[in-house]
Design a protein around this motif. Structure first.
Motif, mmCIF file in Angstrom:
data_model
loop_
_atom_site.group_PDB
_atom_site.id
_atom_site.type_symbol
_atom_site.label_atom_id
_atom_site.label_comp_id
_atom_site.label_asym_id
_atom_site.label_seq_id
_atom_site.Cartn_x
_atom_site.Cartn_y
_atom_site.Cartn_z
ATOM 1 N N MET A 212 59.161 -4.486 47.102
ATOM 2 C CA MET A 212 58.190 -3.899 46.210
ATOM 3 C C MET A 212 58.438 -2.401 46.139
ATOM 4 S SD MET A 212 55.808 -4.835 44.286
ATOM 5 C CE MET A 212 54.405 -5.863 44.433
ATOM 6 N N ALA A 213 58.351 -1.848 44.973
ATOM 7 C CA ALA A 213 58.607 -0.428 44.763
ATOM 8 C C ALA A 213 57.469 0.415 45.318
ATOM 9 C CB ALA A 213 58.777 -0.147 43.277
ATOM 10 N N LYS A 214 57.832 1.626 45.771
ATOM 11 C CA LYS A 214 56.826 2.557 46.255
ATOM 12 C C LYS A 214 56.040 3.095 45.083
ATOM 13 C CE LYS A 214 59.021 5.690 48.359
ATOM 14 N NZ LYS A 214 59.467 6.808 49.166
ATOM 15 N N ARG A 215 54.805 3.361 45.310
ATOM 16 C CA ARG A 215 53.963 3.931 44.277
ATOM 17 C C ARG A 215 53.686 5.374 44.648
ATOM 18 N NH1 ARG A 215 49.247 0.890 41.229
ATOM 19 N NH2 ARG A 215 49.387 2.234 39.435
ATOM 20 N N HIS A 216 53.895 6.268 43.681
ATOM 21 C CA HIS A 216 53.658 7.680 43.913
ATOM 22 C C HIS A 216 52.212 8.019 43.574
ATOM 23 C CE1 HIS A 216 57.861 8.551 44.570
ATOM 24 N NE2 HIS A 216 58.155 7.847 43.478
ATOM 25 N N ALA A 217 51.605 8.870 44.384
ATOM 26 C CA ALA A 217 50.233 9.297 44.144
ATOM 27 C C ALA A 217 50.171 10.292 42.985
ATOM 28 C CB ALA A 217 49.645 9.913 45.408
ATOM 29 N N GLU A 218 51.228 11.099 42.835
ATOM 30 C CA GLU A 218 51.229 12.109 41.782
ATOM 31 C C GLU A 218 51.845 11.538 40.503
ATOM 32 O OE1 GLU A 218 55.215 12.228 43.529
ATOM 33 O OE2 GLU A 218 53.276 12.318 44.488
ATOM 34 N N ASN A 219 51.578 12.199 39.410
ATOM 35 C CA ASN A 219 52.166 11.808 38.131
ATOM 36 C C ASN A 219 53.585 12.351 38.060
ATOM 37 O OD1 ASN A 219 49.795 10.598 37.273
ATOM 38 N ND2 ASN A 219 48.999 12.500 36.403
ATOM 39 N N ILE A 220 54.502 11.511 37.555
ATOM 40 C CA ILE A 220 55.876 11.966 37.364
ATOM 41 C C ILE A 220 56.273 11.663 35.922
ATOM 42 C CG2 ILE A 220 56.516 11.673 39.781
ATOM 43 C CD1 ILE A 220 57.965 9.111 39.009
ATOM 44 N N SER A 221 57.252 12.392 35.444
ATOM 45 C CA SER A 221 57.704 12.189 34.069
ATOM 46 C C SER A 221 58.500 10.892 33.966
ATOM 47 C CB SER A 221 58.554 13.366 33.609
ATOM 48 O OG SER A 221 59.793 13.356 34.284
ATOM 49 N N ILE A 222 58.632 10.412 32.747
ATOM 50 C CA ILE A 222 59.394 9.183 32.522
ATOM 51 C C ILE A 222 60.862 9.389 32.908
ATOM 52 C CG2 ILE A 222 60.251 7.617 30.731
ATOM 53 C CD1 ILE A 222 57.569 7.952 29.330
ATOM 54 N N GLY A 223 61.400 10.582 32.593
ATOM 55 C CA GLY A 223 62.778 10.885 32.946
ATOM 56 C C GLY A 223 63.013 10.809 34.446
ATOM 57 N N ALA B 243 61.190 9.121 36.572
ATOM 58 C CA ALA B 243 61.022 7.721 36.980
ATOM 59 C C ALA B 243 62.294 6.922 36.704
ATOM 60 C CB ALA B 243 59.835 7.105 36.247
ATOM 61 N N LEU B 244 62.920 7.185 35.545
ATOM 62 C CA LEU B 244 64.164 6.484 35.227
ATOM 63 C C LEU B 244 65.294 6.878 36.180
ATOM 64 C CD1 LEU B 244 64.157 6.550 31.328
ATOM 65 C CD2 LEU B 244 63.945 4.547 32.806
ATOM 66 N N LYS B 245 65.399 8.167 36.504
ATOM 67 C CA LYS B 245 66.430 8.614 37.457
ATOM 68 C C LYS B 245 66.235 7.935 38.806
ATOM 69 C CE LYS B 245 67.272 13.118 35.409
ATOM 70 N NZ LYS B 245 67.090 14.566 35.529
ATOM 71 N N GLU B 246 64.994 7.862 39.252
ATOM 72 C CA GLU B 246 64.700 7.218 40.538
ATOM 73 C C GLU B 246 65.052 5.734 40.482
ATOM 74 O OE1 GLU B 246 60.771 6.279 43.203
ATOM 75 O OE2 GLU B 246 60.867 8.225 42.184
ATOM 76 N N PHE B 247 64.732 5.078 39.377
ATOM 77 C CA PHE B 247 65.056 3.660 39.205
ATOM 78 C C PHE B 247 66.560 3.432 39.250
ATOM 79 C CE2 PHE B 247 66.116 0.048 36.458
ATOM 80 C CZ PHE B 247 65.388 -0.958 37.075
ATOM 81 N N ILE B 248 67.312 4.288 38.553
ATOM 82 C CA ILE B 248 68.779 4.172 38.523
ATOM 83 C C ILE B 248 69.359 4.362 39.915
ATOM 84 C CG2 ILE B 248 70.876 5.320 37.691
ATOM 85 C CD1 ILE B 248 69.322 5.787 35.041
ATOM 86 N N GLU B 249 68.863 5.358 40.663
ATOM 87 C CA GLU B 249 69.359 5.601 42.017
ATOM 88 C C GLU B 249 69.005 4.451 42.954
ATOM 89 O OE1 GLU B 249 67.747 9.348 43.207
ATOM 90 O OE2 GLU B 249 68.958 10.468 41.762
ATOM 91 N N ASN B 250 67.779 3.958 42.877
ATOM 92 C CA ASN B 250 67.334 2.892 43.779
ATOM 93 C C ASN B 250 68.074 1.579 43.535
ATOM 94 O OD1 ASN B 250 65.518 4.598 45.007
ATOM 95 N ND2 ASN B 250 63.779 3.899 43.806
ATOM 96 N N ASN B 251 68.465 1.319 42.305
ATOM 97 C CA ASN B 251 69.124 0.062 41.975
ATOM 98 C C ASN B 251 70.636 0.195 41.831
ATOM 99 O OD1 ASN B 251 66.819 -1.796 41.723
ATOM 100 N ND2 ASN B 251 66.173 -0.331 40.174
#
Length: 98
Positions: free
Chosen positions: A1-12, A14-22
């Motif tokens: 399950m993915a971690k959930r961030h408490a703060e708001n982050i930009s879509i860009g 979020a996509l960078k994090e998704f690309i790195e994690n996968n």
């Protein structure tokens, strides 16, 4: 399950994090290198390009014209520099024209 961030982050971000994690960066680099060839070299050269492959740090380009292959062979370093500038990072270190 993915971690959930408490703060708001930009879509860009979020996509960078998704690309790195996968671990999708290598696949995206391959697609980006192919698209960069078409953008940088233009329609005239793309018309004679039959296949493009990116493996590790080498871009392999299959050309249908031996004359064009010979002419492009003289400017490999400049082509590599222009492609890397278009990509925004030093991704390509070697260019093989076939």
């Amino acid at each position: 399950m993915a971690k959930r961030h408490a703060e708001n982050i930009s879509i860009g971000d979020a996509l960078k994090e998704f690309i790195e994690n996968n671990r999708l960066e290598k696949g995206l680099d391959k697609v980006n290198a192919k698209e960069a060839w078409d953008r940088v070299m233009g329609v005239a050269i793309a018309k004679y390009t039959t296949d493009i492959k990116f493996d590790r740090d080498t871009l392999y380009v299959q050309l249908s014209s031996s004359v064009l292959r010979e002419e492009l062979g003289y400017g490999k370093e400049k082509i590599i520099k222009m492609l890397n500038e278009d990509l925004g990072k030093d991704l390509i270190t070697k260019l093989v024209l076939r």
